[in-house]
Design a protein around this motif. Sequence first.
Motif, short mmCIF file in Angstrom:
data_model
loop_
_atom_site.label_atom_id
_atom_site.label_comp_id
_atom_site.label_asym_id
_atom_site.label_seq_id
_atom_site.Cartn_x
_atom_site.Cartn_y
_atom_site.Cartn_z
N ASP A 1 0.95 -1.21 0.07
CA ASP A 1 -0.04 0.04 0.13
C ASP A 1 0.76 1.19 -0.12
O ASP A 1 0.59 2.18 -0.74
N LYS A 2 1.90 1.28 0.84
CA LYS A 2 2.90 2.26 0.96
C LYS A 2 3.75 2.48 -0.40
O LYS A 2 4.15 3.54 -0.92
N GLY A 3 4.41 1.46 -0.81
CA GLY A 3 5.39 1.48 -1.94
C GLY A 3 4.90 1.45 -3.39
O GLY A 3 5.53 2.05 -4.07
N LEU A 4 3.56 0.96 -3.56
CA LEU A 4 3.19 0.93 -4.98
C LEU A 4 3.02 2.27 -5.59
O LEU A 4 3.46 2.32 -6.84
N PRO A 5 2.56 3.33 -4.78
CA PRO A 5 2.47 4.53 -5.78
C PRO A 5 3.78 4.94 -6.13
O PRO A 5 3.98 5.69 -7.15
N ALA A 6 4.85 4.79 -5.27
CA ALA A 6 6.15 5.29 -5.81
C ALA A 6 6.74 4.37 -6.83
O ALA A 6 7.32 4.63 -7.83
N LEU A 7 6.26 3.05 -6.85
CA LEU A 7 6.86 2.19 -7.87
C LEU A 7 6.17 2.80 -9.28
O LEU A 7 6.62 2.51 -10.25
N ARG A 8 4.91 2.97 -8.99
CA ARG A 8 4.17 3.48 -10.36
C ARG A 8 4.80 4.90 -10.96
O ARG A 8 4.97 4.98 -12.28
N ARG A 9 5.19 5.55 -10.04
CA ARG A 9 5.80 6.89 -10.33
C ARG A 9 7.32 6.57 -10.96
O ARG A 9 7.39 7.32 -12.22
N VAL A 10 7.79 5.60 -10.59
CA VAL A 10 9.28 5.27 -11.07
C VAL A 10 9.20 4.70 -12.38
O VAL A 10 9.83 5.21 -13.37
#
Length: 466
Positions: free
Chosen positions: A394-403
């Motif tokens: 939940d915490k890491g996926l938004p960052a993974l999408r941005r990267v």
Amino acid sequence: MTVTHTGLIGLGTMGAALALNIAEKGFPIAVWNRTAAVTRAFHAGAGELAARITPTDTLEALVQAITPPRAIILMVPAGQAVDDQMAALAPLLGPDDLVIDAGNANFRDTNRRDGADLPFRFMGIGVSGGEEGARHGPAIMAGGPDAAWAQMKPLLQAIAARAEDGTPCADHMGPSGAGHFVKAVHNGIEYADMQMISEVYGVMRDGMALPAADIAPVFDRWNAGPLQSYLIEISAQVAAAADPIGGGPILDMIVDAAGQKGTGRWTAVEAQHLAAPVPVIEAAVMARNVSARRDERAAGQARFGAAKAKITLPLDDLEQAMIAGKILCYAQGFAMMTAAAKEFGWALDMPAIARVWRAGCIIRSSMLNDMAQALAEDPARNLILAPFFAGLLDKGLPALRRVVANGALQALPLPALSAGLAWFDLMRQARGTANMIQGQRDFFGAHGFDRLDGKDAHHGPWGSPA
């Protein structure tokens, strides 16, 4: 002569290190290498451990130096060399003796050897940790009969690495090639872990214009958090190291073509046989293969231009993307082993596998403690659904999408991270798009399909008026 029940064949880098480890843990051992000078040099350099090591000049002498029931560990190259060595031992050993293939064998070769009509007992074990692990404590994944494991357990657990709680990182995975299979999945995850690290390194180097000296402390900082692992630790050291010839960062002087011994490829191939998707591992194998095509890559850049990348993402996004990517990769690896257990009738203990990987091996990391706990709670549940890891996602996926999105827009290759994200999005889609594929298959091949309403018509009205 010291009485020993254990012998070792093959005094290359790994074999020599393992023999010293065995002797250091108090187990006398006889050794043989086909080049006698290597055996003598090894014994001469063993120091105080030489008293527990019996060097032998011939295979017959090795067997004679070991008191029955004998256990002989093979540390020779995988493939034909193992078969040749077993054939040479066959007339010298009895039915109570045990031959152990401790190399990077393909598990199908181990299955074949285990099923052969051998005059001795046989088992295969996966050993991870490189030279340092072999010398001071590897992770060991044993496969073979229960009786063979019972015989070797005291020695193997004595020489294995220890987790923080003191548990030895050596366990019995199951019969036949189970140990070598688990080791292959370990190596596939290793490929993927290394590839994801190289991808975020590429974002920092090419997308953020950070020099190696500034990248090293980023990895160091990550190693103090959830990403704490051997591979992150050594990545910091690699980035910080100076070139002894030119004085700049050694990383900038290393040719960008990654080698491989094939174990990651085995994982990808077996995953296809098992219908167990491991796209992060497959992407890592693909990327290594592409890395070797330096001339073609240079031609591609000349024709289409170099990426003029500029990414302004915070470094925290890269860390969170790595955390998410790591979870997705391991989830795929454990799901693949679950599929293999069903296919081959193995009772693979998933929490035990996670515990074995906590120390000694290349993929050791603090996250494996939490994985072992999550798998113990529900071994059949995919790791992404375990509450602890679902929370991290939940915490890491938004960052993974941005990267991943920034990498795609700026032409920075992120194959493993992108593959992990695509797999996750498939896994969270209750109503997928394969209904279109089934319609196509029925249209051109009358393959039929199931209906959501359960009715009996299993073919479409293709050819009827619209």
